[in-house]
Design an enzyme around this catalytic site. Structure first.
Site, mmCIF file in Angstrom:
data_model
loop_
_atom_site.group_PDB
_atom_site.id
_atom_site.type_symbol
_atom_site.label_atom_id
_atom_site.label_comp_id
_atom_site.label_asym_id
_atom_site.label_seq_id
_atom_site.Cartn_x
_atom_site.Cartn_y
_atom_site.Cartn_z
ATOM 1 N N SER A 134 -2.618 -9.945 7.030
ATOM 2 C CA SER A 134 -1.878 -8.881 6.969
ATOM 3 C C SER A 134 -1.212 -9.225 8.492
ATOM 4 O O SER A 134 -1.683 -9.779 9.631
ATOM 5 C CB SER A 134 -3.029 -7.787 6.974
ATOM 6 O OG SER A 134 -3.395 -7.423 8.174
ATOM 7 N N ASP A 144 0.649 -1.314 -0.396
ATOM 8 C CA ASP A 144 -0.088 0.275 -0.181
ATOM 9 C C ASP A 144 0.679 1.319 0.175
ATOM 10 O O ASP A 144 0.513 2.086 -1.156
ATOM 11 C CB ASP A 144 -0.974 0.311 0.996
ATOM 12 C CG ASP A 144 -2.336 -0.858 0.433
ATOM 13 O OD1 ASP A 144 -2.140 -1.955 -0.488
ATOM 14 O OD2 ASP A 144 -2.866 -0.973 2.212
#
Length: 408
Positions: free
Chosen positions: A181, A18
């Site tokens: 994650s 990201d």
């Protein structure tokens, strides 16, 4: 490219997909210079490739700041001393890290002359609040660019992010290496998302990095002695160490005994329920040692009131309200009550379990003769008769009054 007032922004950079994509997106969308900033909170080798990755993604500058000592002494230990645990399980490590990261990010912005701040937190989570409340408290004059909430951001999932990275030559992994994650610092590792999103799924055995499976832990218990002074740990097994050294050592000791795991469905600030799995070996041991000393040295009223504050303190930290007058006020009270939280606690670690073996303090309020079943010079058992009569008077009054109440 949008018409933007921002010329230079500092991005809280982790090196993941990201934030790597966000560097290029900020340049292409806002036409601004991007300074990448990473915080060293004990991630170890994870930090090594970040500068090369950040600059390959388009960052003009890269900074990494060692925040380990500050994280432990000014964030982790104060929250442990307050006994703050969110929803009775979560030891708040990611929640603690974000305001410190944001504070250091502001410092980098001042140093580099940046006019804005940016982060990669999504619009569904808690981290966006933690970052931005810190920005508001410490740098209300700086602008904010939040890609995941920006109307110009059109990347909706990991696959689209991978396509964007490939299109712009951004160096990111070409495959998804883990089906969840992870966020790591020296106080804990958190896991969420992916296969963990279904609360019916058990965490995979090979997911955990700092704790062994309790079934695979040694068959012989291990004992560890923690010495604290005014609520802060100062020695382990008789050896004086820094806060960082203590945390690192206890992560190893507790981790090899399978101590420090938590699995919970928590309530996010935005109103969404989220499943999180955590490893906090050192924190689990230190909380237990501190609690054992508090039981020994604090009087009843102070101890009970601290427990009330602990729940609110945990909510405050979880919700990103670190830089607030309320937390300062809580700390002032906690610091006063910690003056006598000094002594040693011996703990047994065995296959995921933690047992207090002994605790002692020069400020102990425990009197063996008084607390036991024998006679004590300062307590007359007969005095309890009058006490019980007074304490139970409301019950007796209601029982007598009921005789004259109308029948229902």
């Amino acid at each position: 490219m949008v018409d933007s007032p921002f010329k230079k922004t500092v991005l809280a950079y982790s090196g993941g997909l990201d934030t790597s994509v966000i560097i290029r997106w900020l340049i292409d969308t806002y036409g601004c210079e991007v300074v990448a900033f990473a915080a060293d909170l004990g991630q170890g080798e994870e930090l090594d490739p970040l500068e090369e990755k950040a600059k390959a993604s388009g960052a003009s500058e890269f900074y990494v700041v060692d925040l380990r000592n500050e994280f432990v002494s000014d964030f982790a230990f104060p929250v442990m001393r307050a006994e703050a645990i969110y929803e009775r399980k979560y030891l708040l490590a990611t929640s603690l890290a974000r305001p410190l990261i944001a504070k250091a990010q502001v410092d980098i912005a001042r140093k580099t002359g940046a006019d804005s701040l940016s982060h990669g937190a999504t619009g569904k989570g808690n981290d966006q609040v933690r970052f931005e409340l810190t920005y508001k408290a410490l740098a209300p004059d700086l602008g904010r660019i939040v890609p995941w909430r920006d109307p110009n951001w059109d990347i909706k999932d990991r696959e689209q992010a991978m396509e964007y990275a490939a299109k712009h030559g951004i160096p990111v992994p070409t495959t998804v290496s883990k089906p969840y994650s992870m966020d790591r610092n020296m106080w804990h590792i958190s896991y969420e998302g992916g296969i963990l999103e279904d609360p019916a799924n058990s965490p995979p055995k090979d997911m955990f990095l700092t704790t062994v499976d309790p079934e695979d832990a040694p068959d012989k218990p291990e004992e560890v002695e923690i010495e604290m002074h005014a609520g802060n740990p100062v020695k382990v097994n008789g050896k004086e160490m820094s806060g960082v050294e203590i945390v690192e050592l206890l992560n190893t000791i507790a981790g090899r005994n399978g101590v420090g795991r938590a699995d919970l469905v928590e309530n996010r600030l935005v109103g969404i329920k989220s499943r999180g799995v955590y490893e906090s070996p050192a924190a689990t041991v230190l909380y237990a040692a501190h609690r054992a000393l508090c039981e020994l040295v604090l009087d009843r009223e102070v101890h009970h009131y601290r427990l009330l504050i602990a729940e609110k303190y945990a909510e405050l930290v979880y919700n990103g309200q670190w830089y607030t007058p309320l937390r300062d006020s809580f700390d002032a009270f906690i610091n006063t009550t910690e003056n006598r939280v000094t002594g040693t606690v011996k703990i047994k670690l065995y296959k995921g379990n933690l047992t207090i073996l002994s605790r002692k303090s020069p400020y102990s309020l425990y009197m063996q003769d008084l607390g036991g079943f024998g006679e004590a010079d300062i307590y007359e058992q007969g005095d309890a008769t009058g006490f019980i009569n007074c304490y139970g008077l409301p019950l007796m009054v209601e029982a007598l009054a009921k005789k004259n109440w109308p029948k229902s």
